[in-house]
Design an enzyme around this catalytic site. Structure first.
Site, PDB file in Angstrom:
ATOM      1  N   SER A 145      25.191  23.031  39.286  1.00  0.00           N
ATOM      2  CA  SER A 145      25.633  21.929  38.425  1.00  0.00           C
ATOM      3  C   SER A 145      24.519  20.970  38.039  1.00  0.00           C
ATOM      4  O   SER A 145      24.714  20.124  37.157  1.00  0.00           O
ATOM      5  CB  SER A 145      26.768  21.141  39.100  1.00  0.00           C
ATOM      6  OG  SER A 145      26.309  20.469  40.247  1.00  0.00           O
ATOM      7  N   LYS A 182      25.584  14.440  42.140  1.00  0.00           N
ATOM      8  CA  LYS A 182      25.699  14.237  40.694  1.00  0.00           C
ATOM      9  C   LYS A 182      24.932  12.974  40.288  1.00  0.00           C
ATOM     10  O   LYS A 182      24.526  12.165  41.133  1.00  0.00           O
ATOM     11  CB  LYS A 182      27.168  14.073  40.280  1.00  0.00           C
ATOM     12  CG  LYS A 182      28.054  15.282  40.503  1.00  0.00           C
ATOM     13  CD  LYS A 182      27.731  16.429  39.580  1.00  0.00           C
ATOM     14  CE  LYS A 182      28.708  17.583  39.741  1.00  0.00           C
ATOM     15  NZ  LYS A 182      28.536  18.281  41.028  1.00  0.00           N
TER      16      LYS A 182
END
Length: 226
Positions: A145, A182
């Site tokens: 990701s 993230k």
């Protein structure tokens, strides 16, 4: 989380515990039973296993089957403290002169504290000057990701413990029972956790209805050889 009370070690047990720390510092991994037996002149690895079981029973290490080498230093023993009080026996014998390195955190079970000792896979020696700030632990990356910023599967992220972050910093965050890495952005009562991969949508967190916490901020990266 329960607090493990460390029990005093015999001279031989302390020597074996020190040897485990020395191997972790030098090799990034604990010794095998055979290596312990050879180092101390035991007739068989079974003698080493008996001493390891004693260290486990006294709360200094954890033995786990099905894991490579299977010896983990308990957090209370690694820090040399019992119930927040310095343990002079440990500090003078091992902790004062032996630095096992930075803990590498592997897979984190849902709902479990990220810093729990059972998540520590090994300890590695790292030059902290490579990072933008001092790191408290290394986190093994899973998934793709964050590939657009050069963070790939199996990389080790250097993490500084923190409970706050600035916008656009890359963080280790906990949402309910899940832990993720993230890019962080906050807009009032909403947090956006943004992936660096076009295949993933941002994770939107409502701070009024969801459990959310920052566990740390990324301060560096180590690429492991395949």
């Amino acid at each position: 989380m329960s607090i493990i009370e460390l029990k005093p070690l015999t001279k031989r047990q302390q020597e074996i515990f020190d040897f485990i720390l020395e191997c972790m510092a030098a090799n990034g991994a604990p010794p095998t039973r055979v290596e312990i037996a050879e180092h101390f002149g035991f007739r068989s690895p079974n003698a080493a296993e008996d001493h390891l079981k004693a260290l486990h029973k006294k709360g200094h290490i954890e033995l786990r089957s099905g894991t490579s080498r299977g010896i983990f230093i308990c957090e209370e023993a690694r820090s040399g403290t019992i119930l927040g009080i310095e343990n002079p026996e440990f500090s003078s014998a091992a902790g004062a002169n032996i630095d096992p390195g930075i803990a590498v955190i592997g897979d984190v079970a849902a709902g479990a504290p990220i810093f729990a000792s059972q998540h520590v896979q090994q300890y590695v020696k790292v030059d902290q000057s490579l990072f933008s700030d001092s790191a408290d632990f290394l986190l093994k990356v899973r998934g793709d990701s964050m590939i657009n910023v050069g963070i790939f599967e199996r990389d080790l992220l250097a993490i500084k413990k923190a409970d706050t972050a600035k916008d656009n910093e890359i963080v280790v965050a906990r949402i309910d029972d899940d832990v993720t890495v993230k890019r962080y952005q906050r807009h009032g009562a909403t947090v956006s956790l943004i992936a660096e991969n076009d295949d993933y949508d941002p994770i939107e967190v409502d701070l009024q209805t969801q459990s959310f916490a920052i566990e740390g901020v990324v301060v560096g990266l180590i690429r492991q050889g395949l």
